[in-house]
Scaffold this active site. Structure first.
Site: not given
Ligand code: URA
Length: 241
Positions: A103
């Site tokens: 993310d």
């Molecule tokens: N899980 C998440 O919620 N976000 C990420 O970026 C990676 C794994």
């Protein structure tokens, strides 16, 4: 491979610029001046030099980035800076892309390569490759959560996660944890904690399998993977090095 493509791939300019470079007589193939952009050479056999310096040809690039929490895991974006935008031009010239996604606000280990086969194998759900995250949680993580995560958590869409390993690093109202999961569902870590009534307020990926984020990399810094690290990734994805 055409020599103009090879030189452009290796960062000697656009195809047009490379054509000029060849015309100027500064490119040699096996020590003979070569002026034609059209000749085909085997980059693993022929010795190519530019201004007297030998061109070290290679097809693939493998990078480990300590992703900062303000860039997106994409190759291009109309608004946001991407993980590719922050690469040096001599690395970006290989047209690499991120292996899977973190993310925008997630930090930590992100692999970037132009080896499509390896990238695909690392991200396919068929391979049970553990990915370990470190997180700060708004809420108290308890041993009941450790058990729940071990069994599988039912996410908001009804999906039950595969068993995962949750470790409480620091207990309390703002718990710190490490979590190893073998899947990569959309926002998986955040949604797993949401399912147990808590919120992830900081997330960082520490490792993929046994490949750890290099602790010397500051946020936004990256380095090439070492040969043994590339071989390890090929090994766990059943690709012979
Ligand atoms: N899980 C998440 O919620 N976000 C990420 O970026 C990676 C794994």
């Amino acid at each position: 491979m055409r020599i103009d493509k090879l030189l452009a791939n290796m960062g000697y300019g656009t195809r047009k610029e490379v054509k000029q470079l060849l015309k100027s007589g500064n490119v040699r193939v096996n020590n003979q001046v070569e002026k034609s952009p059209k000749i085909h050479i085997d980059p693993n056999e022929a010795e190519v030099s530019v201004h007297g310096e030998i061109v070290e040809y290679r097809e693939y690039i493998y990078l480990m980035l300590n992703k900062p929490g303000d860039v997106i895991s994409a190759t291009e974006d109309p608004q946001d800076l991407t993980v590719i935008d922050i690469l040096q031009p001599e690395d970006a010239v290989f047209s690499p892309f991120p292996v899977g996604r973190l993310d925008k606000d997630t930090e930590g280990l992100l692999l970037i390569t132009n080896d499509g086969q390896l990238a695909h194998r690392l991200t396919t759900p068929k391979k049970d490759i553990g990915k370990t995250y470190y997180a700060h949680i708004d809420g108290e993580v308890t041993s009941a959560d450790v058990e729940l995560f071990k069994e599988g958590v039912t996410l908001d869409d009804g999906y039950v996660t595969k068993p995962s390993v949750l470790e409480i690093v620091k207990a309390g109202g703002r718990s710190e944890i490490k979590l190893t999961i073998t899947e990569g569902k959309f926002h998986q870590v955040k949604r797993m904690f949401e399912a147990s009534g808590k919120e992830v307020i900081f997330l960082k990926r520490l490792s993929i399998g046994e490949l750890q984020l290099d602790p010397t990399l500051e946020l936004g810094e990256y380095r090439e993977l070492r040969e043994e690290e590339i071989n390890y990734l090929k090994d766990i994805t059943n690709l012979t090095p």
